[in-house]
Design an enzyme around this catalytic site. Structure first.
Site, PDB file in Angstrom:
ATOM      1  CG  ASP A  68       1.948   1.217  -2.124  1.00 29.64           C
ATOM      2  OD1 ASP A  68       1.584   0.981  -0.959  1.00 29.64           O
ATOM      3  OD2 ASP A  68       1.842   0.395  -3.061  1.00 29.64           O
ATOM      4  NE  ARG A  69      -3.331   0.132  -0.099  1.00 36.68           N
ATOM      5  CZ  ARG A  69      -4.371  -0.660   0.018  1.00 36.68           C
ATOM      6  NH1 ARG A  69      -5.055  -0.674   1.145  1.00 36.68           N
ATOM      7  NH2 ARG A  69      -4.744  -1.429  -0.968  1.00 36.68           N
TER       8      ARG A  69
ATOM      9  CB  SER B 255       0.724  -3.884  -0.111  1.00 36.61           C
ATOM     10  OG  SER B 255       0.228  -2.587  -0.066  1.00 36.61           O
ATOM     11  CG  HIS B 256      -2.880  -3.222   2.291  1.00 37.36           C
ATOM     12  ND1 HIS B 256      -2.506  -3.174   0.973  1.00 37.36           N
ATOM     13  CD2 HIS B 256      -4.005  -3.952   2.336  1.00 37.36           C
ATOM     14  CE1 HIS B 256      -3.374  -3.851   0.238  1.00 37.36           C
ATOM     15  NE2 HIS B 256      -4.298  -4.333   1.041  1.00 37.36           N
TER      16      HIS B 256
ATOM     17  CE  LYS C  15      -1.517   1.903  -3.605  1.00 35.10           C
ATOM     18  NZ  LYS C  15      -1.331   0.799  -4.529  1.00 35.10           N
TER      19      LYS C  15
ATOM     20  CG  ASP D 161       0.824   0.652   2.362  1.00 32.62           C
ATOM     21  OD1 ASP D 161       1.703   1.510   2.158  1.00 32.62           O
ATOM     22  OD2 ASP D 161       0.481  -0.182   1.507  1.00 32.62           O
TER      23      ASP D 161
ATOM     24  CG  ASP E  54       3.974  -1.417  -0.051  1.00 37.42           C
ATOM     25  OD1 ASP E  54       2.977  -1.062   0.613  1.00 37.42           O
ATOM     26  OD2 ASP E  54       3.937  -1.585  -1.281  1.00 37.42           O
TER      27      ASP E  54
END
Ligand code: G6P
Ligand code: ZN
Length: 579
Positions: free
Chosen positions: A311-312, A131-132, A408, A307, A309
């Site tokens: 999703d943010r 992710s982030h 998300k 981010d 991937d």
């Protein structure tokens, strides 16, 4: 020979039968998935059999459903993605998976994986991302399993993956299956493994997701907003992919479809396997570069970052006016009718994670919608969406999304915001001020203390738990900077899923004050080393809505540090990140 009918279309000479083998292995003790999958340093995943073990445990946890199934595979393209995908291909083929659908070069954003699982109605997917968290050989990698609704696996599955990982003694693989450059080229390859057909389909990373966005939003209106019309100047956006996976989606949707300028409206849109050595997390600290750009150039009306991937999201207005994720959720909830998807499907309830400020609760009350408060982690929204009780949800950790998928979705959030802006013909700051005037304002900030020593962090949390157990905090008054807050209730958040009655305990220590203000303490479940302490601070003001959030919350921050003795336990005088 029956096997001759299964020609590998990349290389017709490779049509012979491949044999799977059983490889011996030993368990690793640290394969417990966190808030969102297993995240570790790349070097940990590189250990002999480490990745193999975890993949085999995912497959074993799925049981008989795995046989003959199709899975989606892809991720943010971070360092180690390719070898991990090749391992997945070989182990899947030996475990009787029938087909893998893989994004070209292994690239699929987390929302795109969710969308594909739903579109193809397959068993699930494996997302390769941390992710982030930073990427590259010295940083993090991650593996996450998503279930058939497209969402992250719930606790019962991740717990069973972990259980299996503590006992594993062997895994199945097909070492002779040639994976070299397999994921680089679009198309379908068929293999014959142990007499069964095994198919690998390499798909374009964006097509399905872009089509979904076109069904949800009015692209004509958004194009008019971004390009401008005879009546209105262009609404000048700056979208920052932070060298993460959204670059390919941003170029496709915003540049090609909506007419944004590739030079002036987007930045850092080429995904890099180490994210250009930055921390691909869209917040005021790690996306400071974007914040500074918007402050320097007041021609920009809007900024957003994503981010690693995808999703943010972080939303900014002119001059880098910051929208907290909690407010972002509330504003969208208040304006959903301007988005075609909700016009067509209607709006069910809303939800937020427990530490997220309660601004959306006020919108729900006004609109007469159900509101749910779930533990931190997107997986907790899935059941509510599947049951038709939840349309829009969000988390303070820069996540916003809807029931179009079960993750998300950063790009979706930006398209939703632009739809609201187009509909209201107002700028971001104006929209927020109007919202606060109507509803009052939930001031919110989060202090992160990253990579603290685990022992001190645990002691701090244990001490707070002790206060809760003996009821000692309730009724106490604390004063800082001339403001006094009295504790009404203190607990460790526990959640009962209203759909399947599953219980999630110990999800964060809450100190609730008489005026509705809250202090929350949690240990992060997404870090890869040490302990990250998060302190969430919130208060509500009906009239005083324009004060700077850090100024407004200063007294509560001091009280939060005093009650927890955070500085004493961690030796930290300052947080690593304030959002
Ligand atoms: C991931 C999850 C989110 C969660 C976030 C923060 O992004 O998908 O649902 O809110 O991590 O988790 P943490 O445990 O680090 O606070
Ligand atoms: Zn993410």
């Amino acid at each position: 020979m029956i096997h001759n009918s299964y020609l590998d279309n990349r290389c017709p000479t490779m049509s012979n039968t491949l044999q799977s083998v059983i490889a011996q292995t030993l368990p690793f003790e640290d394969q417990k998935p966190g808030t969102s999958g297993l995240r570790k340093k790349v070097r940990v995943f590189m250990q002999k059999n480490y990745t193999e073990n975890f993949i085999q445990c995912i497959f074993d946890a799925l049981g008989d459903k795995l046989k003959g199934s199709t899975l989606v595979v892809g991720g943010d393209g971070r360092y180690f993605s390719k070898p991990a995908i090749n391992t997945i291909i070989r182990i899947a083929s030996a475990n009787e998976v029938s087909k893998l659908i893989i994004g070209q070069l292994g690239i699929l954003s987390t929302p795109a994986v969710s969308a594909l699982i739903r579109e193809h109605k397959v068993l699930g997917g494996i997302v390769l991302t941390a992710s982030h968290n930073p990427g590259g050989i010295r940083n993090d990698f991650g593996i996450k399993y998503n279930i058939e609704n497209g969402g992250p696996a719930p606790d019962n599955i991740t717990n069973s993956i972990y259980e299996l990982s503590t006992k594993i003694t062997q895994y199945k693989t097909t070492p002779t299956l040639e994976t070299d450059r397999l994921i680089d080229i679009l198309g379908t390859s068929k293999f014959n493994v142990d007499g069964r057909q095994f198919t690998v389909e390499i798909i374009d990373s964006t097509t399905n997701y872009v089509n979904l966005m076109k069904q949800i939003f009015d692209f004509n209106k958004l194009r008019a907003l971004i390009r401008g019309t005879d009546q209105r100047p262009a609404f000048n956006v700056l979208l920052d992919s932070m060298n993460g996976v959204t670059g390919v989606y941003v170029r496709n949707i915003f540049v090609e479809e909506l007419g944004a300028s590739p030079d002036n409206n987007v930045r850092r849109v080429v995904p890099l396997d180490n994210f250009g050595e930055i921390h691909p997390d869209p917040n005021l600290t790690y996306a400071k570069d974007l914040v500074d750009k918007l402050k320097e150039d007041s021609n920009y009306d809007f900024g957003a970052a994503f981010d690693g991937d995808g999703d943010r999201n972080m939303i900014l207005g002119k001059n880098a006016f910051f929208v907290t994720p909690s407010d972002s959720l509330a504003v969208l909830a208040n304006n959903l009718e301007c988005i075609p998807y909700f016009k067509k499907n209607g709006v069910n309830g809303f939800a937020r994670s427990m530490p997220t400020a309660a601004a959306v609760d006020r919108v729900a009350a006004k609109l007469g919608k159900e509101i749910f408060e779930v533990p931190t982690g997107w997986k907790y929204f899935g059941n509510l969406m599947d049951a038709g009780r939840l349309s829009l949800c969000g988390e303070e950790s820069f996540g916003t999304g809807s029931d179009h998928i079960r993750e998300k979705d950063g790009i979706w959030a930006v398209l939703a915001w632009l739809s609201v802006i187009e509909h209201k013909q107002m700028g971001v700051e104006e929209i927020l001020k109007e919202h606060w005037t109507l509803y009052g304002r939930n001031y919110f900030t989060r202090y992160d203390y990253e990579e603290c020593e685990t022992e001190g962090a645990n002691k701090m949390i244990n001490r707070l738990e002790g206060f809760i157990a003996d009821g000692g905090l309730v009724g106490k008054a604390y004063t800082a900077l001339g403001k006094t807050y009295k504790v009404a209730k203190a607990d460790n958040f526990s959640y009962v899923d209203p759909i399947d009655n599953s219980v999630a305990k110990n999800q964060g220590i809450r100190i609730l004050f008489e005026d509705g203000s809250r202090l929350i303490y949690r240990l992060s479940g997404t870090g890869s080393s040490g302990a990250t302490i998060r302190v969430y601070i919130e208060c509500y003001e009906k009239e005083d809505v324009l004060t700077d959030a850090q100024v407004m919350l200063k007294p509560l921050v001091e009280i939060g540090l005093e009650i927890s003795q955070l500085k004493e336990f961690t030796g930290r005088n300052q947080p690593t990140v304030i959002t």
